[in-house]
Design an enzyme around this catalytic site. Structure first.
Site, PDB file in Angstrom:
ATOM      1  N   GLY A  53       0.868  -1.260  -0.056  1.00 47.66           N
ATOM      2  CA  GLY A  53       0.080  -0.055  -0.003  1.00 47.66           C
ATOM      3  C   GLY A  53       0.833   1.361   0.069  1.00 47.66           C
ATOM      4  N   GLU A 105       4.098   4.139   6.116  1.00 43.51           N
ATOM      5  CA  GLU A 105       2.831   3.282   6.200  1.00 43.51           C
ATOM      6  C   GLU A 105       1.818   3.941   5.285  1.00 43.51           C
ATOM      7  OE1 GLU A 105       1.604   0.580   6.294  1.00 43.51           O
ATOM      8  OE2 GLU A 105       0.591   0.281   8.049  1.00 43.51           O
ATOM      9  N   ASP A 106       1.123   3.234   4.599  1.00 41.74           N
ATOM     10  CA  ASP A 106       0.034   3.805   3.963  1.00 41.74           C
ATOM     11  C   ASP A 106      -1.302   4.286   4.911  1.00 41.74           C
ATOM     12  OD1 ASP A 106      -0.824   1.358   4.517  1.00 41.74           O
ATOM     13  OD2 ASP A 106      -1.403   0.733   2.754  1.00 41.74           O
ATOM     14  N   ASP A 152      -4.327   2.405  11.313  1.00 43.06           N
ATOM     15  CA  ASP A 152      -5.852   2.179  11.726  1.00 43.06           C
ATOM     16  C   ASP A 152      -6.001   1.673  13.156  1.00 43.06           C
ATOM     17  OD1 ASP A 152      -8.758   1.736  10.901  1.00 43.06           O
ATOM     18  OD2 ASP A 152      -8.139  -0.565  11.016  1.00 43.06           O
ATOM     19  N   LYS A 189      -6.182   7.021  11.014  1.00 42.29           N
ATOM     20  CA  LYS A 189      -7.540   6.818  11.741  1.00 42.29           C
ATOM     21  C   LYS A 189      -7.560   6.619  13.235  1.00 42.29           C
ATOM     22  CE  LYS A 189      -9.037   3.365   8.500  1.00 42.29           C
ATOM     23  NZ  LYS A 189     -10.053   2.806   8.019  1.00 42.29           N
ATOM     24  N   PHE A 202     -13.766   3.593   5.183  1.00 40.42           N
ATOM     25  CA  PHE A 202     -12.678   2.656   4.546  1.00 40.42           C
ATOM     26  C   PHE A 202     -12.260   3.351   3.329  1.00 40.42           C
ATOM     27  CE2 PHE A 202     -11.160  -0.721   1.867  1.00 40.42           C
ATOM     28  CZ  PHE A 202     -10.301  -1.585   2.853  1.00 40.42           C
ATOM     29  N   VAL A 203     -10.889   3.690   2.811  1.00 40.31           N
ATOM     30  CA  VAL A 203     -10.650   4.273   1.642  1.00 40.31           C
ATOM     31  C   VAL A 203      -9.633   3.280   0.773  1.00 40.31           C
ATOM     32  CG1 VAL A 203     -10.888   6.622   2.570  1.00 40.31           C
ATOM     33  CG2 VAL A 203      -8.715   5.253   3.314  1.00 40.31           C
ATOM     34  N   ASP A 246      -5.857  -0.641  -1.068  1.00 41.89           N
ATOM     35  CA  ASP A 246      -6.650  -1.423  -1.766  1.00 41.89           C
ATOM     36  C   ASP A 246      -8.002  -2.042  -0.959  1.00 41.89           C
ATOM     37  OD1 ASP A 246      -5.017  -2.984  -0.048  1.00 41.89           O
ATOM     38  OD2 ASP A 246      -6.048  -4.809  -1.148  1.00 41.89           O
ATOM     39  N   ARG A 292      -6.120   0.198  -6.055  1.00 43.02           N
ATOM     40  CA  ARG A 292      -5.035   0.754  -5.575  1.00 43.02           C
ATOM     41  C   ARG A 292      -4.511   1.801  -6.560  1.00 43.02           C
ATOM     42  NH1 ARG A 292      -2.115  -2.157  -1.842  1.00 43.02           N
ATOM     43  NH2 ARG A 292      -2.264  -4.468  -2.086  1.00 43.02           N
TER      44      ARG A 292
HETATM   45  P1  IMP Z   1      -3.600  -1.740  11.462  1.00 46.97           P
HETATM   46  O1  IMP Z   1      -2.827  -2.735  11.621  1.00 46.97           O
HETATM   47  O2  IMP Z   1      -4.950  -2.047  11.945  1.00 46.97           O
HETATM   48  O3  IMP Z   1      -3.358  -0.244  11.817  1.00 46.97           O
HETATM   49  O4  IMP Z   1      -3.941  -1.629   9.891  1.00 46.97           O
HETATM   50  C1  IMP Z   1      -2.887  -1.082   8.891  1.00 46.97           C
HETATM   51  C2  IMP Z   1      -3.277  -1.723   7.745  1.00 46.97           C
HETATM   52  O5  IMP Z   1      -4.645  -1.918   7.354  1.00 46.97           O
HETATM   53  C3  IMP Z   1      -2.878  -0.830   6.510  1.00 46.97           C
HETATM   54  O6  IMP Z   1      -1.441  -0.963   6.089  1.00 46.97           O
HETATM   55  C4  IMP Z   1      -3.802  -1.250   5.418  1.00 46.97           C
HETATM   56  O7  IMP Z   1      -3.077  -2.203   4.543  1.00 46.97           O
HETATM   57  C5  IMP Z   1      -4.886  -1.618   6.084  1.00 46.97           C
HETATM   58  N1  IMP Z   1      -6.162  -0.756   6.331  1.00 46.97           N
HETATM   59  C6  IMP Z   1      -6.425  -0.156   7.183  1.00 46.97           C
HETATM   60  N2  IMP Z   1      -7.564   0.677   6.864  1.00 46.97           N
HETATM   61  C7  IMP Z   1      -7.628   0.619   5.740  1.00 46.97           C
HETATM   62  C8  IMP Z   1      -8.410   1.446   4.679  1.00 46.97           C
HETATM   63  O8  IMP Z   1      -9.344   2.558   5.067  1.00 46.97           O
HETATM   64  N3  IMP Z   1      -8.260   1.370   3.167  1.00 46.97           N
HETATM   65  C9  IMP Z   1      -7.407   0.212   2.934  1.00 46.97           C
HETATM   66  N4  IMP Z   1      -6.601  -0.614   3.853  1.00 46.97           N
HETATM   67  C10 IMP Z   1      -6.850  -0.327   5.137  1.00 46.97           C
END
Ligand code: IMP
Length: 188
Positions: free
Chosen positions: A46, A100-101, A104, A132, A157-158, A164, A170
């Site tokens: 991402g 990082e993209d 979350d 987020k 969700f984006v 993706d 993507r």
């Molecule tokens: P975390 O471990 O929950 O912080 O999630 C991080 C990963 O979840 C990111 O690197 C993304 O790959 C994926 N992710 C979280 N939110 C989104 C979203 O809104 N769209 C797409 N991928 C997401």
């Protein structure tokens, strides 16, 4: 594009923000030397576009390497992040900037930071295109705090700009909010 997608940030807004982030990062790391350049660790897949644009705007000596981390299935986290490639990257004494993209729940960045702190990095910071914060797991609110944030966004969700939905969307040039409920009947 149908109404399944609504624009959150345009390509131009993202590009302008990357310029600002690159300027801030370059200023903060102005003491970095050619002997020990800044190591950008880009999460696959991402963050590839974001990291590629960012590193080319930095004015300090930098290198890039990649980590494969996955935790999402559809629009929901799939459990603990799976983490590979990182084992082979030597971060001892390095100034590491994880790119990082989107942050979350914070699980992925927590796993990455723990892993590389244990391996003797001199310093580890996080640069994320999107954050987020309202989705952060309570136990990670204090520990997973990105140092550089492109945009803080609500619980949406984006897709696009590298992000993706099950490997789709993507390459959309803008960051779009994806409305899966509007999908039914649209693609058939
Ligand atoms: P975390 O471990 O929950 O912080 O999630 C991080 C990963 O979840 C990111 O690197 C993304 O790959 C994926 N992710 C979280 N939110 C989104 C979203 O809104 N769209 C797409 N991928 C997401």
């Amino acid at each position: 594009m149908s109404e399944r997608f609504t624009i959150l940030k345009t390509n131009e807004e993202v590009s302008r923000r990357i310029d600002e982030l690159a300027a801030a990062i370059s200023a903060d790391y102005c003491d970095i030397t050619e002997e020990n350049p800044l190591l950008l660790l880009c999460t696959l897949r991402g963050a590839v576009f974001f990291a590629a644009d960012l590193i080319r705007k930095l004015t300090v000596p930098s290198e890039i390497n990649f980590l494969k981390v996955h935790s999402y299935q559809g629009t929901r986290p799939a459990g603990s992040p799976i983490f590979d490639l990182g084992e082979r990257i030597d971060v001892r004494g390095r100034y590491v900037l994880v790119v990082e993209d989107i942050v979350d729940t914070g699980q992925t960045m927590d796993t990455v930071i723990r892993n590389f702190s244990d391996k003797g990095a001199a310093d580890i910071r996080i640069c994320t295109m999107l954050d987020k914060p309202s989705r952060r797991y309570p136990q990670l609110k204090e520990t997973v705090v990105p140092d550089y944030i492109g945009f803080e966004i609500p619980d949406l969700f984006v897709v696009g700009w590298g992000l993706d939905y099950d490997e789709k969307y993507r390459l959309l040039p803008d960051i779009m909010v994806y409305h899966p409920d509007a999908e039914e009947g649209k693609e058939q």
